[in-house]
Design a protein around this motif. Structure first.
Motif, PDB file in Angstrom:
ATOM      1  N   ARG A 198      37.792  28.665  44.342  1.00 17.41           N
ATOM      2  CA  ARG A 198      38.345  29.417  45.470  1.00 17.41           C
ATOM      3  C   ARG A 198      39.422  30.392  45.005  1.00 17.41           C
ATOM      4  N   GLU A 199      40.263  29.965  44.076  1.00 19.24           N
ATOM      5  CA  GLU A 199      41.305  30.848  43.547  1.00 19.24           C
ATOM      6  C   GLU A 199      40.689  32.049  42.836  1.00 19.24           C
ATOM      7  N   ILE A 200      39.606  31.812  42.126  1.00 21.51           N
ATOM      8  CA  ILE A 200      38.916  32.906  41.439  1.00 21.51           C
ATOM      9  C   ILE A 200      38.355  33.896  42.456  1.00 21.51           C
ATOM     10  N   GLU A 201      37.767  33.370  43.533  1.00 25.81           N
ATOM     11  CA  GLU A 201      37.243  34.245  44.592  1.00 25.81           C
ATOM     12  C   GLU A 201      38.343  35.103  45.187  1.00 25.81           C
ATOM     13  N   VAL A 202      39.472  34.506  45.472  1.00 28.20           N
ATOM     14  CA  VAL A 202      40.595  35.231  46.070  1.00 28.20           C
ATOM     15  C   VAL A 202      41.073  36.340  45.127  1.00 28.20           C
ATOM     16  N   LEU A 203      41.189  36.020  43.845  1.00 27.09           N
ATOM     17  CA  LEU A 203      41.653  37.028  42.890  1.00 27.09           C
ATOM     18  C   LEU A 203      40.630  38.149  42.708  1.00 27.09           C
ATOM     19  N   ARG A 204      39.354  37.792  42.727  1.00 27.28           N
ATOM     20  CA  ARG A 204      38.313  38.820  42.578  1.00 27.28           C
ATOM     21  C   ARG A 204      38.354  39.825  43.724  1.00 27.28           C
ATOM     22  N   TRP A 205      38.516  39.329  44.943  1.00 26.28           N
ATOM     23  CA  TRP A 205      38.604  40.241  46.077  1.00 26.28           C
ATOM     24  C   TRP A 205      39.924  41.007  46.051  1.00 26.28           C
ATOM     25  N   SER A 206      40.976  40.368  45.572  1.00 25.11           N
ATOM     26  CA  SER A 206      42.265  41.063  45.441  1.00 25.11           C
ATOM     27  C   SER A 206      42.160  42.189  44.414  1.00 25.11           C
ATOM     28  N   ALA A 207      41.376  41.946  43.366  1.00 27.38           N
ATOM     29  CA  ALA A 207      41.165  42.965  42.339  1.00 27.38           C
ATOM     30  C   ALA A 207      40.445  44.181  42.906  1.00 27.38           C
ATOM     31  N   GLN A 227      42.399  39.564  31.938  1.00 25.08           N
ATOM     32  CA  GLN A 227      42.631  39.580  30.486  1.00 25.08           C
ATOM     33  C   GLN A 227      42.058  38.338  29.810  1.00 25.08           C
ATOM     34  N   ILE A 228      42.194  37.197  30.485  1.00 23.15           N
ATOM     35  CA  ILE A 228      41.703  35.947  29.883  1.00 23.15           C
ATOM     36  C   ILE A 228      40.291  35.632  30.355  1.00 23.15           C
ATOM     37  N   HIS A 229      39.661  36.636  31.012  1.00 26.71           N
ATOM     38  CA  HIS A 229      38.268  36.510  31.470  1.00 26.71           C
ATOM     39  C   HIS A 229      38.076  35.376  32.463  1.00 26.71           C
ATOM     40  N   ALA A 230      39.093  35.146  33.287  1.00 28.83           N
ATOM     41  CA  ALA A 230      38.976  34.110  34.327  1.00 28.83           C
ATOM     42  C   ALA A 230      38.287  34.660  35.563  1.00 28.83           C
ATOM     43  N   ILE A 231      38.291  35.996  35.709  1.00 30.29           N
ATOM     44  CA  ILE A 231      37.607  36.620  36.863  1.00 30.29           C
ATOM     45  C   ILE A 231      36.699  37.729  36.374  1.00 30.29           C
ATOM     46  N   ARG A 251      39.315  37.290  56.006  1.00 32.81           N
ATOM     47  CA  ARG A 251      38.144  37.540  56.855  1.00 32.81           C
ATOM     48  C   ARG A 251      36.846  37.403  56.047  1.00 32.81           C
ATOM     49  N   ILE A 252      36.856  37.881  54.805  1.00 31.19           N
ATOM     50  CA  ILE A 252      35.657  37.806  53.968  1.00 31.19           C
ATOM     51  C   ILE A 252      35.295  36.364  53.645  1.00 31.19           C
ATOM     52  N   ASN A 267      49.567  32.304  45.456  1.00 31.61           N
ATOM     53  CA  ASN A 267      50.779  31.714  44.864  1.00 31.61           C
ATOM     54  C   ASN A 267      50.430  30.681  43.794  1.00 31.61           C
ATOM     55  N   ASN A 268      49.375  29.906  44.035  1.00 33.22           N
ATOM     56  CA  ASN A 268      48.927  28.942  43.024  1.00 33.22           C
ATOM     57  C   ASN A 268      48.490  29.665  41.746  1.00 33.22           C
ATOM     58  N   CYS A 269      47.776  30.770  41.926  1.00 28.05           N
ATOM     59  CA  CYS A 269      47.331  31.557  40.768  1.00 28.05           C
ATOM     60  C   CYS A 269      48.519  32.109  39.999  1.00 28.05           C
TER      61      CYS A 269
END
Length: 236
Positions: A179-188, A232-236, A198-199, A212-214
């Motif tokens: 879920r954190e990865i999804e949030v960061l991907r959309w934030s990117a 940078q660390i290829h997490a997303i 909403r997404i 905040n957890n990220c």
């Protein structure tokens, strides 16, 4: 002059401190007519490294300019050295597909130079060694007249840098939840917390909780830095 060269090379062969060894190398090649001397070592190839060492006396601001413009991604010298340990002379033809980089090199007085790589099959480390100056082209005779010295110097610096990089602890693996990865991907993608919510069918408060957890896991202080570090660390 030959006695001076011999003395400097003997000093270099005995030196165990990387910074001191680099200064010996820089002074040696300054006396050979090269104003600038650069050495960089990586754990992995440039652009995919976990840590690096960068020593040079290039003009002030050059390193920052190079990084800000992302020149490493299309630097023909780096591309050549990723594949070969053969030295490569800098010239306009070599930089034909990177004219902006060639133009900026000229503005900084880094017009005439050459680079060689050290690929070590016994370790994961890789090095680049460069010599440059503002005026006077480097002809074949001068190039090969200095090649043996440059190979010796680059290999010595590479050996010392490899020891230093080996002593650097490996970065801790950062475990982001799906879920954190999804949030960061959309934030990117430039989405706000409300839009991401909403997404993903989450409340804005929950999205901010994941952000905040990220930030905490990635040890950064804002969302933009979290996105950048995760990429940078290829997490997303």
């Amino acid at each position: 002059m030959d006695e001076w060269k011999d003395l400097q090379l003997r000093k270099l062969s005995c030196e165990q401190d990387l910074q001191k060894a680099y200064r010996l190398v820089m002074n040696f090649f300054n006396n050979q007519g090269f104003k600038y001397c650069a050495f960089a070592a990586y754990s992995g190839l440039p652009g995919r490294y976990a840590s690096k060492i960068n020593l040079n006396n290039y003009p002030y601001g050059w390193d920052k300019l190079y990084e800000q413009n992302g020149y490493a991604a299309n630097d023909p010298i780096v591309a050549h050295c990723n594949q070969s340990s053969l030295p490569i002379l800098w010239n306009e033809l070599v930089f034909s597909e990177a004219p902006k980089l060639w133009e900026d090199l000229g503005r900084q007085g880094l017009r005439h130079g050459w680079t060689q790589a050290v690929h070590d099959e016994r370790s994961p480390y890789y090095s680049l060694f460069s010599l440059a100056r503002t005026h006077c082209c480097i002809d074949v005779e001068e190039h090969y007249g200095n090649l043996g010295y440059a190979i010796f110097a680059s290999q010595k610096l590479h050996a010392l840098a490899s020891k230093k990089l080996a002593s650097v602890p490996s970065p801790k693996t950062c475990h982001l939840s799906p879920r954190e990865i999804e949030v960061l991907r959309w934030s990117a993608e430039g989405k706000t917390a409300s839009e991401v919510g909403r997404i993903l069918c989450l409340s804005e408060r929950t999205v901010n909780f994941h952000v905040n957890n990220c930030m905490r896991k990635l040890n950064v202080t804002n969302k933009i830095s979290a996105v950048a570090k995760a990429a940078q660390i290829h997490a997303i």
